[in-house]
Write a protein that holds these residues in place. Structure first.
Motif, mmCIF file in Angstrom:
data_model
loop_
_atom_site.group_PDB
_atom_site.id
_atom_site.type_symbol
_atom_site.label_atom_id
_atom_site.label_comp_id
_atom_site.label_asym_id
_atom_site.label_seq_id
_atom_site.Cartn_x
_atom_site.Cartn_y
_atom_site.Cartn_z
ATOM 1 N N ARG A 258 0.744 -0.896 0.117
ATOM 2 C CA ARG A 258 0.073 -0.092 -0.143
ATOM 3 C C ARG A 258 0.875 1.279 0.018
ATOM 4 O O ARG A 258 0.401 2.308 -0.564
ATOM 5 C CB ARG A 258 -1.087 -0.047 1.268
ATOM 6 N N SER A 260 3.527 1.838 -1.848
ATOM 7 C CA SER A 260 3.981 2.098 -3.429
ATOM 8 C C SER A 260 3.031 2.717 -3.868
ATOM 9 O O SER A 260 3.264 3.615 -4.760
ATOM 10 C CB SER A 260 4.228 0.913 -3.966
ATOM 11 N N ARG A 261 1.638 2.744 -3.458
ATOM 12 C CA ARG A 261 0.483 3.481 -4.226
ATOM 13 C C ARG A 261 0.571 4.742 -3.963
ATOM 14 O O ARG A 261 -0.278 5.841 -4.435
ATOM 15 C CB ARG A 261 -0.756 2.775 -4.133
ATOM 16 N N SER A 264 2.082 8.318 -5.523
ATOM 17 C CA SER A 264 1.626 8.686 -6.774
ATOM 18 C C SER A 264 0.464 9.591 -7.095
ATOM 19 O O SER A 264 -0.380 9.545 -6.056
ATOM 20 C CB SER A 264 1.217 7.340 -7.718
#
Length: 311
Positions: A258, A260-261, A264
């Motif tokens: 979670r 890594s998301r 962005s």
């Protein structure tokens, strides 16, 4: 910088010391408490970036003494390579707003909205910033990254050390935590510069700092700044900040999916202001001015201490 890292940095170069009248009594220097200072150093050690790979926590701030009460509440997540996500909901009086900062290490996005107005989006190219900072001192590079929020709350607490004296440590129960309450005041030199005798302490200027430190982990749960709001008035709470439910992963620990998301952001078709060029030019001017100040009149380069390695 996001509001939760605000701290009134009073430096001797910013203050305007005045010579007190000959008859004015000299203020006694605050006496340091060795236990309180030792605990504070453990707090700084707990926040050492070398020990933190990922930091996730809740944030809360309140300034109750203003004509319009200010509050901020949100969450903070940071990781290696300048990855950052900050989400804040703010309220000033009846005016509500939101601020988000998202960085994947390449581009930093700032998204802000106030009331019913359309949100504004700006971006900053971090690679371009890194490139211009290569010609600067190590100190300036650290300060720039601190301002962007990449180092969490460490700079906030580090700013206390050079100018404040920890005078007391008390054991208390705060919410569900056993805490050590540290009390700190400005050292005699800063105090004299801010309020030369017989002048009263300036209104809305913090005079005392209190930190609630977890008795087991030494995590700083809460920071308070106290000072007067009227001439010669009593100290009241000016600012309270809480760093809630920290989740710390060590360097080298596996990144949760979670996370890594979280770093962005896609602006879609919304208008975006690119502040990269403006910020790079501003940094270049700062670096050039600092280089000129460090060069002696004969034109030879002055010895620099800002890049000296730490012992």
């Amino acid at each position: 910088m996001a509001s939760f890292l605000f701290f009134p940095r009073v430096t001797l170069s910013q203050a305007s010391p005045q010579t007190p009248p000959p008859s004015a009594p000299s203020a006694s220097a605050p006496k340091a408490d060795p236990k309180a200072l030792e605990t504070f150093h453990k707090v700084l050690d707990q926040l050492d970036p070398k020990k933190i790979g990922w930091l996730e926590m809740g944030l809360w701030e309140e300034m109750p003494c203003l004509p319009l009460r200010f509050q901020a509440d949100g969450d903070y997540l940071s990781g290696p390579d300048h990855r950052l996500r900050l989400n804040l909901k703010t309220r000033l009086g009846s005016q509500e707003g939101t601020t988000s900062v998202v960085s994947d290490g390449v581009t930093m996005w700032t998204i802000a909205a106030v009331g019913a107005e359309p949100r504004t989006i700006s971006k900053l190219g971090l690679r371009e910033v890194d490139e211009v900072l290569k010609t600067s001192s190590k100190q300036l590079r650290q300060e720039i990254y601190q301002v962007q929020g990449f180092q969490g709350v460490l700079p906030l607490f580090e700013s206390l050390a050079p100018q404040m004296i920890f005078t007391k440590q008390e054991t208390e129960r705060w919410q569900t935590n056993d805490v050590l309450k540290l009390t700190a005041v400005w050292n005699a030199e800063v105090s004299k510069a801010q309020a030369p005798p017989p002048n009263p302490w300036p209104q809305l200027m913090p005079r005392e700092c209190r930190i609630l430190v977890d008795a087991k982990t030494y995590w700083p749960h809460r920071l308070e700044l106290w000072g007067p709001t009227a001439p010669r008035g009593p100290d009241i709470l000016l600012l309270a900040m809480e760093f809630r439910n920290p989740n710390i992963l060590k360097p080298g620990d596996k990144e949760p999916e979670r996370y890594s998301r979280a770093f962005s952001f896609d602006p879609g078709k919304e208008n975006v202001h690119d502040s990269t060029k403006q910020q790079v030019e501003r940094l270049s001017q700062i670096i050039a001015a600092m280089a000129q100040q460090s060069t002696p009149p004969n034109g030879s380069a002055a010895p620099s201490t800002t890049n000296s390695p730490r012992p």
